[in-house]
Scaffold this motif. Structure first.
Motif, PDB file in Angstrom:
ATOM      1  N   TYR A  71       0.839  -1.186   0.000  1.00 31.30           N
ATOM      2  CA  TYR A  71       0.000   0.000   0.000  1.00 31.30           C
ATOM      3  C   TYR A  71       0.877   1.239   0.000  1.00 31.30           C
ATOM      4  N   LEU A  72       0.269   2.369  -0.353  1.00 34.16           N
ATOM      5  CA  LEU A  72       0.911   3.677  -0.238  1.00 34.16           C
ATOM      6  C   LEU A  72       0.015   4.540   0.633  1.00 34.16           C
ATOM      7  N   THR A  73       0.606   5.301   1.546  1.00 35.50           N
ATOM      8  CA  THR A  73      -0.183   6.256   2.318  1.00 35.50           C
ATOM      9  C   THR A  73      -0.340   7.519   1.482  1.00 35.50           C
ATOM     10  N   GLY A  74      -1.249   8.371   1.899  1.00 36.87           N
ATOM     11  CA  GLY A  74      -1.436   9.629   1.188  1.00 36.87           C
ATOM     12  C   GLY A  74      -0.179  10.474   1.201  1.00 36.87           C
ATOM     13  N   ALA A  75       0.536  10.464   2.329  1.00 35.12           N
ATOM     14  CA  ALA A  75       1.785  11.231   2.428  1.00 35.12           C
ATOM     15  C   ALA A  75       2.818  10.700   1.431  1.00 35.12           C
ATOM     16  N   GLN A  76       2.864   9.385   1.235  1.00 43.01           N
ATOM     17  CA  GLN A  76       3.811   8.808   0.268  1.00 43.01           C
ATOM     18  C   GLN A  76       3.420   9.162  -1.164  1.00 43.01           C
ATOM     19  N   ILE A  77       2.129   9.256  -1.443  1.00 39.45           N
ATOM     20  CA  ILE A  77       1.683   9.657  -2.783  1.00 39.45           C
ATOM     21  C   ILE A  77       2.063  11.108  -3.042  1.00 39.45           C
ATOM     22  N   VAL A  78       1.844  11.968  -2.042  1.00 42.43           N
ATOM     23  CA  VAL A  78       2.213  13.377  -2.178  1.00 42.43           C
ATOM     24  C   VAL A  78       3.716  13.500  -2.408  1.00 42.43           C
ATOM     25  N   ALA A  79       4.523  12.746  -1.672  1.00 38.90           N
ATOM     26  CA  ALA A  79       5.978  12.778  -1.847  1.00 38.90           C
ATOM     27  C   ALA A  79       6.376  12.264  -3.234  1.00 38.90           C
ATOM     28  N   LEU A  80       5.680  11.249  -3.722  1.00 35.48           N
ATOM     29  CA  LEU A  80       5.963  10.703  -5.054  1.00 35.48           C
ATOM     30  C   LEU A  80       5.673  11.739  -6.135  1.00 35.48           C
ATOM     31  N   VAL A  81       4.564  12.432  -6.001  1.00 34.69           N
ATOM     32  CA  VAL A  81       4.214  13.474  -6.975  1.00 34.69           C
ATOM     33  C   VAL A  81       5.241  14.602  -6.933  1.00 34.69           C
ATOM     34  N   GLU A  82       5.636  15.018  -5.742  1.00 34.17           N
ATOM     35  CA  GLU A  82       6.638  16.088  -5.619  1.00 34.17           C
ATOM     36  C   GLU A  82       7.990  15.654  -6.164  1.00 34.17           C
ATOM     37  N   ARG A  83       8.328  14.394  -5.982  1.00 36.00           N
ATOM     38  CA  ARG A  83       9.623  13.886  -6.463  1.00 36.00           C
ATOM     39  C   ARG A  83       9.722  13.943  -7.984  1.00 36.00           C
ATOM     40  N   TYR A  84       8.623  13.676  -8.673  1.00 41.83           N
ATOM     41  CA  TYR A  84       8.648  13.633 -10.127  1.00 41.83           C
ATOM     42  C   TYR A  84       8.063  14.877 -10.784  1.00 41.83           C
ATOM     43  N   THR A  85       7.838  15.937 -10.007  1.00 41.61           N
ATOM     44  CA  THR A  85       7.367  17.195 -10.568  1.00 41.61           C
ATOM     45  C   THR A  85       8.563  17.981 -11.064  1.00 41.61           C
ATOM     46  N   ILE A  86       8.472  18.457 -12.280  1.00 40.15           N
ATOM     47  CA  ILE A  86       9.562  19.244 -12.863  1.00 40.15           C
ATOM     48  C   ILE A  86       9.262  20.710 -12.609  1.00 40.15           C
TER      49      ILE A  86
END
Length: 97
Positions: A71-86
Motif C-alpha cells: 500500500y501507499l499512504t497519502g503522504a507517500q503519494i504526495v511525496a511521489l508526486v513532488e519527487r517527479y514534478t519538474i
C-alpha cells in the motif's frame, strides 16, 4: 487422414484490480494517513497502477507492507508526486559589471 492440430494452452485472464469508491484525496488531513493500493494511488500519481506496483517490487519508492499486500499512504503519494514534478526553469539574474 490428417494429423491432429496442436492447440495453444488457454491463458488465464487476471481479474481487474478492485478500486474502492469515495476515497479521500491524499492531500487532505484524512488522506495523509489513509492507505491506497497502487491502482488506487494511480488516480493522483503521474504513473499507472501497474507502473507503481512495479516500482514497489523494485523497491524504488517507499510503501507500506502489511504482511500480504503493498500500500501507499497519502503522504507517500504526495511525496511521489513532488519527487517527479519538474520545476520551471528560472533564468539567472545578470551579474553586475
Amino acid at each position: 487422414m490428417t494429423a491432429p492440430q496442436a492447440t495453444a494452452p488457454k491463458r488465464r485472464k487476471r481479474p481487474a484490480p478492485k478500486i474502492r469508491e469515495n476515497l479521500p484525496a491524499p492531500q487532505t488531513e484524512e488522506g495523509l494517513l489513509f492507505t491506497y493500493t497502487p491502482y488506487e494511488a494511480a488516480r493522483w500519481a503521474p504513473f499507472s497502477g501497474r507502473t507503481i506496483a512495479d516500482m514497489i517490487a523494485r523497491r524504488e519508492i517507499d510503501y507500506v507492507f502489511n504482511g500480504r499486500d503493498n500500500y501507499l499512504t497519502g503522504a507517500q503519494i504526495v511525496a511521489l508526486v513532488e519527487r517527479y514534478t519538474i520545476k520551471p526553469f528560472a533564468k539567472p539574474s545578470r551579474a553586475a559589471a
